[in-house]
Design an enzyme around this catalytic site. Sequence first.
Site, mmCIF file in Angstrom:
data_model
loop_
_atom_site.group_PDB
_atom_site.id
_atom_site.type_symbol
_atom_site.label_atom_id
_atom_site.label_comp_id
_atom_site.label_asym_id
_atom_site.label_seq_id
_atom_site.Cartn_x
_atom_site.Cartn_y
_atom_site.Cartn_z
ATOM 1 C CB ILE A 136 -0.910 0.052 1.257
ATOM 2 C CG1 ILE A 136 -1.727 -1.236 1.404
ATOM 3 C CG2 ILE A 136 -1.830 1.269 1.199
ATOM 4 C CD1 ILE A 136 -2.541 -1.296 2.698
ATOM 5 C CE LYS A 205 4.690 -3.554 9.133
ATOM 6 N NZ LYS A 205 3.865 -4.754 8.982
ATOM 7 N N GLY A 302 4.222 -10.136 1.995
ATOM 8 C CA GLY A 302 4.381 -11.059 0.877
ATOM 9 C C GLY A 302 5.409 -10.533 -0.109
HETATM 10 N N1 HSE Z 1 5.339 -9.528 9.364
HETATM 11 C C1 HSE Z 1 4.781 -8.424 8.672
HETATM 12 C C2 HSE Z 1 3.271 -8.588 8.615
HETATM 13 C C3 HSE Z 1 5.359 -8.354 7.285
HETATM 14 O O1 HSE Z 1 2.791 -9.681 8.897
HETATM 15 O O2 HSE Z 1 2.572 -7.648 8.315
HETATM 16 C C4 HSE Z 1 5.183 -7.049 6.620
HETATM 17 O O3 HSE Z 1 5.754 -6.008 7.323
#
Ligand code: HSE
Length: 436
Positions: A136, A205, A302
Site C-alpha cells: 500500500i 509501523k 508477501g
Molecule cells: N510480518 C509483517 C506482517 C510483514 O505480517 O505484516 C510485513 O511487514
Amino acid sequence: MEPVKVGLLGLGTVGGGTLNVLVRNAEEIARRAGRGIIVSHAAAREYDPSLLDGIDQVEVSDDAFEVVKNPDIDIVVELIGGYSPARELVLQAIENGKHVVTANKALIALHGNEIFAAAQEQGVTVAFEAAVAGGIPIIKALREGLAANHIEWIAGIINGTGNFILTEMKDKGRDFADVLKEAQALGYAEADPTFDVEGIDAAHKLTILASLAFGIPLQFDRCFTEGISRIEPQDVAYAEQFGYRIKHLGVTRKTDEGVELRVHPTLIPERRLIANVNGVMNAVLVNGDAVGPTLYYGAGAGSLPTASAVVADIIDVTRTLTTDPGNRVPHLAFQPAELADIPILPIESVETAYYLRLTAQDRPGVVAAVAGILGDAGISIEAIQQKEPAEGQTEVPLVMLTHRVREGQMNDAIDRIEALESITGPIIRIRVEHLS
Ligand code: HSE
C-alpha cells in the site's frame, strides 16, 4: 543514458521479489523512470537461483559490505531486516554517498532519526515505502497526497500476520499456533513471530506513520504496545454479539495535550469498512481536516506486494538523482528543522471506550456492586450481558461495553472490581474505537 545500478542486500522473500519485478517489468519501469534500472551486485549467503530472474547477470557476494563499498552502485536496497548489521550497512552506504531504499520498519522506527540526519548531511535519500503496510503506498499518500491537511488521526490494520490469525480464528475457529505456522510458511511473518503477535511490528509501523502525520521525531520507545496472543475465542464471539469485530489496530491521534501512539486489539463496529479487512490484507484509515476520512487497502506483506513498494521507491530515487537535495520530499514529510517536540501521551491519559469481561459468582448483588464501582468512577455502561452459567458451574461471564473514559480512571475501577470477593480471576479489557 547509463542504467542506474542497484545493489541488493538480501535475496530472500522481498529481495527475490524485488529482483523479479525489476527484471520482468524492466521496460515499463524504464519508461517511467526515464532510464534503465538494473541490479548489478547483490549480497546473500544462501539463495535459490531457480527462483530469481536474471540472477546470472548479477554479481553475488556473501559479504553485504562489499556491495555498500562498490563504487559502481548508485542505490543500495537493504532487504536483510533486523537492527544489525542493517544499521551499519545503511549508515556506511550513506557515508559512501549512495541513496538507500529499505523495507526495514524496525530500523527506521528505532534508528530513523540518526539515519535521516546522516542522509541529510550527505545529500542522499533514504526511501522506506515498503516499511509500512507492504504494497500500500501509504507513505506516499501521507507525505505527498495529503500534504495540504492537518492530519487528525490514523487507525490501521498494519500487521498482516496478526490480521490473518484473527480472521482465521473468527471464521474457522482455528488454533492460534496452527494459523501462525501457516503465515510463516507463506512468508508473511517476521523472523521472530513475537514481533507479529505481540504488536512490535505494528508499533514499528505506527511510529513511522505518526512521525509522517504530525511532523514529530520517531519515538518507538513511547508507543504503547499490546498484542493479540491473549485474545480468546469467547471474546471474538461476544464482540460479534454486540455488533463488533476484534482487529489489531495501530491508532495515533493528535489531541490538545499530545499525541496518542498505541497498538492493541480493538473492537470496531462491524459496519465500518476497516472492520471487514480480512486475512493478510492491511488497511489504513487517515483522517485529514480538509479531506475527511480516507482509506487505503491492500496486501500488507508477501514477496511481490512488498517488492512493488520497494521498486516504486527505486524509481522515485532514480528520478531525483539529478535534483537539488534541498528540494526533495523530506524524509519525515516536514522539513527537518520544522519537526515539533509534541509529547507522546502515556496510555493512562488516553480516552477510549471499553469492552470488559468479568468472571463473577452467580449470586444476587454482583452486577449492582460492579455497576456501583463504575458509576463512582464516572464510567457509563453502554451495554451489559450476563451469560448463563455452564452446567454445574457457579461462575458466569459478565460482558459489558462502556462509554469513553480515560484509561487511568478505568484502571482504578478495574482494580476495585477485581478486589470484590464475588469477582474471580482477572478482568479482560479490550479497547473500543468507533472510528467515526
Ligand atoms: N510480518 C509483517 C506482517 C510483514 O505480517 O505484516 C510485513 O511487514
